[in-house]
Design a protein around this motif. Structure first.
Motif, PDB file in Angstrom:
ATOM      1  N   VAL A  55       0.871  -1.173   0.000  1.00  0.00           N
ATOM      2  CA  VAL A  55       0.000   0.000   0.000  1.00  0.00           C
ATOM      3  C   VAL A  55       0.912   1.229   0.000  1.00  0.00           C
ATOM      4  O   VAL A  55       1.751   1.371   0.881  1.00  0.00           O
ATOM      5  N   THR A  56       0.740   2.082  -1.006  1.00  0.00           N
ATOM      6  CA  THR A  56       1.622   3.241  -1.114  1.00  0.00           C
ATOM      7  C   THR A  56       0.885   4.475  -1.608  1.00  0.00           C
ATOM      8  O   THR A  56      -0.155   4.366  -2.240  1.00  0.00           O
ATOM      9  N   TYR A  57       1.462   5.599  -1.321  1.00  0.00           N
ATOM     10  CA  TYR A  57       0.981   6.849  -1.915  1.00  0.00           C
ATOM     11  C   TYR A  57       1.911   7.197  -3.071  1.00  0.00           C
ATOM     12  O   TYR A  57       2.984   6.606  -3.231  1.00  0.00           O
ATOM     13  N   THR A  58       1.502   8.137  -3.868  1.00  0.00           N
ATOM     14  CA  THR A  58       2.323   8.651  -4.962  1.00  0.00           C
ATOM     15  C   THR A  58       2.674  10.088  -4.625  1.00  0.00           C
ATOM     16  O   THR A  58       1.814  10.875  -4.233  1.00  0.00           O
ATOM     17  N   TYR A  59       3.946  10.419  -4.792  1.00  0.00           N
ATOM     18  CA  TYR A  59       4.416  11.748  -4.434  1.00  0.00           C
ATOM     19  C   TYR A  59       4.535  12.615  -5.687  1.00  0.00           C
ATOM     20  O   TYR A  59       4.992  12.151  -6.737  1.00  0.00           O
ATOM     21  N   GLY A  60       4.131  13.859  -5.571  1.00  0.00           N
ATOM     22  CA  GLY A  60       4.316  14.821  -6.660  1.00  0.00           C
ATOM     23  C   GLY A  60       3.725  14.347  -7.981  1.00  0.00           C
ATOM     24  O   GLY A  60       2.591  13.905  -8.045  1.00  0.00           O
ATOM     25  N   ASP A  61       4.524  14.420  -9.017  1.00  0.00           N
ATOM     26  CA  ASP A  61       4.065  14.065 -10.365  1.00  0.00           C
ATOM     27  C   ASP A  61       4.366  12.614 -10.705  1.00  0.00           C
ATOM     28  O   ASP A  61       4.997  12.328 -11.736  1.00  0.00           O
ATOM     29  N   GLY A  62       3.963  11.697  -9.853  1.00  0.00           N
ATOM     30  CA  GLY A  62       4.097  10.279 -10.154  1.00  0.00           C
ATOM     31  C   GLY A  62       5.302   9.591  -9.560  1.00  0.00           C
ATOM     32  O   GLY A  62       5.614   8.467  -9.925  1.00  0.00           O
ATOM     33  N   GLU A  63       5.975  10.230  -8.605  1.00  0.00           N
ATOM     34  CA  GLU A  63       7.163   9.631  -8.021  1.00  0.00           C
ATOM     35  C   GLU A  63       6.817   8.686  -6.867  1.00  0.00           C
ATOM     36  O   GLU A  63       5.826   8.861  -6.174  1.00  0.00           O
ATOM     37  N   LEU A  64       7.705   7.695  -6.696  1.00  0.00           N
ATOM     38  CA  LEU A  64       7.627   6.842  -5.515  1.00  0.00           C
ATOM     39  C   LEU A  64       7.937   7.686  -4.287  1.00  0.00           C
ATOM     40  O   LEU A  64       8.743   8.619  -4.358  1.00  0.00           O
ATOM     41  N   PRO A  65       7.352   7.339  -3.153  1.00  0.00           N
ATOM     42  CA  PRO A  65       7.745   8.018  -1.911  1.00  0.00           C
ATOM     43  C   PRO A  65       9.235   7.771  -1.648  1.00  0.00           C
ATOM     44  O   PRO A  65       9.737   6.678  -1.920  1.00  0.00           O
TER      45      PRO A  65
END
Length: 150
Positions: A55-65
Motif C-alpha cells: 500500500v503506497t501513496y504517490t508523491y508529486g508528479d508520479g514519483e515513488l515516496p
C-alpha cells in the motif's frame, strides 16, 4: 490458514488507513496478518507469507515516496514464485499520474514471479465508503486467488 504481509508507506495517514482496512478484512476472513511500515521492513519478509500486499501513496508528479525507493529496488530482486500479490494506495486525481506508484509496485512484483491476485485499488485521497467496499472485495479476491493456486 493463509497468511498475508501488508507493507505500507503513508505520509498523511490515508495509506495507513487503507492498510488497516485490509488488515481488518483479512482477519475477518481468517487470514493471519502482519502489517508494517515500509521503512521498517525488508522486502525479503514477503517470502514468509502466502499473500503479499503493498500500500503506497504517490508523491508529486508520479514519483515513488522517498522512503519506498530502496524497498522498491530490493523487491525486484526477490523470488516470490508461488506467492499472490496485490497493490493498493492513494493519490490525488488532480495529478495526471494518479496513484502511479501503485502501478509501479505492481510491475515490480511481476518481476518477482508472484501472481497478481486482484486488480490494483486506487483511492482518491482518503478512503470513503465506496473505497472501503472496494478494499474489502480486493482482500477477498486475493484470498480466493491464493486458495485457487494451492
Amino acid at each position: 490458514m493463509a497468511s498475508a504481509k501488508i507493507v505500507y508507506a503513508s505520509m498523511t495517514g490515508n495509506d495507513e488507513e487503507i492498510a488497516d482496512i485490509l488488515e481488518e478484512e483479512f482477519e475477518n476472513l481468517g487470514v493471519d496478518v502482519d502489517v508494517s511500515e515500509i521503512s521498517q521492513t525488508d522486502a525479503a519478509e514477503y517470502e514468509d507469507y502466502d499473500i503479499a500486499v503493498l500500500v503506497t501513496y504517490t508523491y508529486g508528479d508520479g514519483e515513488l515516496p522517498d522512503e519506498a525507493v530502496d524497498f522498491f529496488e530490493d523487491l525486484q530482486e526477490e523470488d516470490l514464485s508461488g506467492k499472490v500479490f496485490g497493490c493498493a494506495g492513494s493519490g490525488d486525481t488532480f495529478y495526471d499520474d494518479f496513484a502511479k506508484s501503485v502501478d509501479d509496485f505492481a510491475e515490480a512484483f511481476k518481476k518477482t514471479g508472484a501472481t497478481q491476485g486482484a486488480p490494483s485499488v486506487k483511492v482518491d485521497l482518503a478512503p470513503e465508503e465506496d473505497d472501503i467496499t472496494n478494499l474489502q472485495a480486493f482482500a477477498k479476491q486475493l484470498l480466493a486467488s491464493y486458495n485457487d493456486q494451492k
